[in-house]
Write a protein that holds these residues in place. Structure first.
Motif, PDB file in Angstrom:
ATOM      1  N   ILE A 146      46.862  66.503  21.691  1.00 42.28           N
ATOM      2  CA  ILE A 146      46.248  66.403  23.016  1.00 42.28           C
ATOM      3  C   ILE A 146      46.155  64.941  23.441  1.00 42.28           C
ATOM      4  CG2 ILE A 146      44.102  66.737  24.306  1.00 42.28           C
ATOM      5  CD1 ILE A 146      43.632  69.247  22.571  1.00 42.28           C
ATOM      6  N   ALA A 147      45.711  64.090  22.520  1.00 46.99           N
ATOM      7  CA  ALA A 147      45.584  62.666  22.837  1.00 46.99           C
ATOM      8  C   ALA A 147      46.929  62.079  23.252  1.00 46.99           C
ATOM      9  CB  ALA A 147      45.019  61.917  21.630  1.00 46.99           C
ATOM     10  N   ALA A 148      47.991  62.446  22.532  1.00 44.72           N
ATOM     11  CA  ALA A 148      49.325  61.939  22.868  1.00 44.72           C
ATOM     12  C   ALA A 148      49.780  62.469  24.221  1.00 44.72           C
ATOM     13  CB  ALA A 148      50.317  62.338  21.781  1.00 44.72           C
ATOM     14  N   ALA A 149      49.512  63.753  24.494  1.00 46.81           N
ATOM     15  CA  ALA A 149      49.921  64.344  25.771  1.00 46.81           C
ATOM     16  C   ALA A 149      49.177  63.710  26.940  1.00 46.81           C
ATOM     17  CB  ALA A 149      49.684  65.852  25.749  1.00 46.81           C
ATOM     18  N   ARG A 150      47.948  63.276  26.702  1.00 44.29           N
ATOM     19  CA  ARG A 150      47.163  62.612  27.748  1.00 44.29           C
ATOM     20  C   ARG A 150      47.553  61.148  27.906  1.00 44.29           C
ATOM     21  NH1 ARG A 150      42.196  65.000  29.342  1.00 44.29           N
ATOM     22  NH2 ARG A 150      41.414  62.897  29.742  1.00 44.29           N
TER      23      ARG A 150
END
Length: 217
Positions: A146-150
């Motif tokens: 999620i952090a990478a996608a954000r």
């Protein structure tokens, strides 16, 4: 040397018997539901005296937990495979999220076994299933995705991963338990949820970490 080989043979036989017990327990669950998970019925189907069965599993919940692990192992393998896909961060998160929903929809009997049979602690057992296995850690692999996608790889997205897991499980739950409703394709619901997870605000910073929370039990 002979004693060592004999000991190894005994261990192998014991492991095979445990595997047979778990396989039979799954058969009985599929045939009879939760009522099939009785020590007496399992022992009879395996061909063991009931008291001998207790030498392999101390109680019914121990067998249920073994079944849960059997159910989770291929799910987490599917998640890891999706995570290794050569894709951009947003697409990789989508692949992993869809792998979770797809797995439960392909195995509704296992979904019911995992999520509709309540865990409990027997006398002398201080731990819950999730506290003595890698289930939580495996699901929390969603957090860095999620952090990478954000586009914020250094941000802690644990709470967002928990929320996403709840939402994905909810999709599977509704499609399995209310199958008569004309649901849209599950991937479309996953896309809607991921849009909020990726582009929406993160939970409040003062949200307690899992280790600081109390349970309702």
């Amino acid at each position: 040397m002979a004693e060592s080989k004999n000991a190894e043979a005994r261990v192998d036989v014991r492991d095979l018997t445990r595997q047979r017990i778990v396989a039979v327990a799954r058969e009985l669950y599929e045939e009879k539901g939760v009522q099939g998970l009785s020590m007496r019925l399992i022992a009879k189907r395996v061909g063991l005296p009931t008291m001998t069965l207790y030498g392999y599993f101390p109680n019914k919940i121990a067998i249920v937990r073994a079944l849960w692990s059997m159910a989770f192992d291929p799910l987490f393998a599917a998640m890891r495979k999706a995570e290794r896909a050569p894709a951009e961060p947003v697409q990789r998160l989508s692949l992993v999220a869809n792998s979770i929903v797809d797995y439960w929809l392909e195995h509704p009997d296992l979904y019911r076994l995992v999520f509709l049979v309540e865990d409990r602690r027997e006398r002398g057992d201080p731990n819950w299933y999730i506290s003595e296995t890698d289930v939580v850690a495996s699901y929390m692999r969603l957090a860095p995705l999620i952090a990478a996608a954000r586009g914020t790889p250094d941000i802690d997205c644990t709470a967002a991963a928990e929320a996403l897991n709840c939402a994905l499980t909810g999709i599977a739950h509704m499609r399995i338990t209310v199958s008569e409703y004309p649901w849209a394709p599950s991937a479309s619901y996953v896309d809607l949820i991921l849009a909020g997870v990726i582009h929406g605000p993160l939970p409040a910073r003062d949200l307690a970490s899992p280790g600081q929370r109390s349970t309702s039990r």
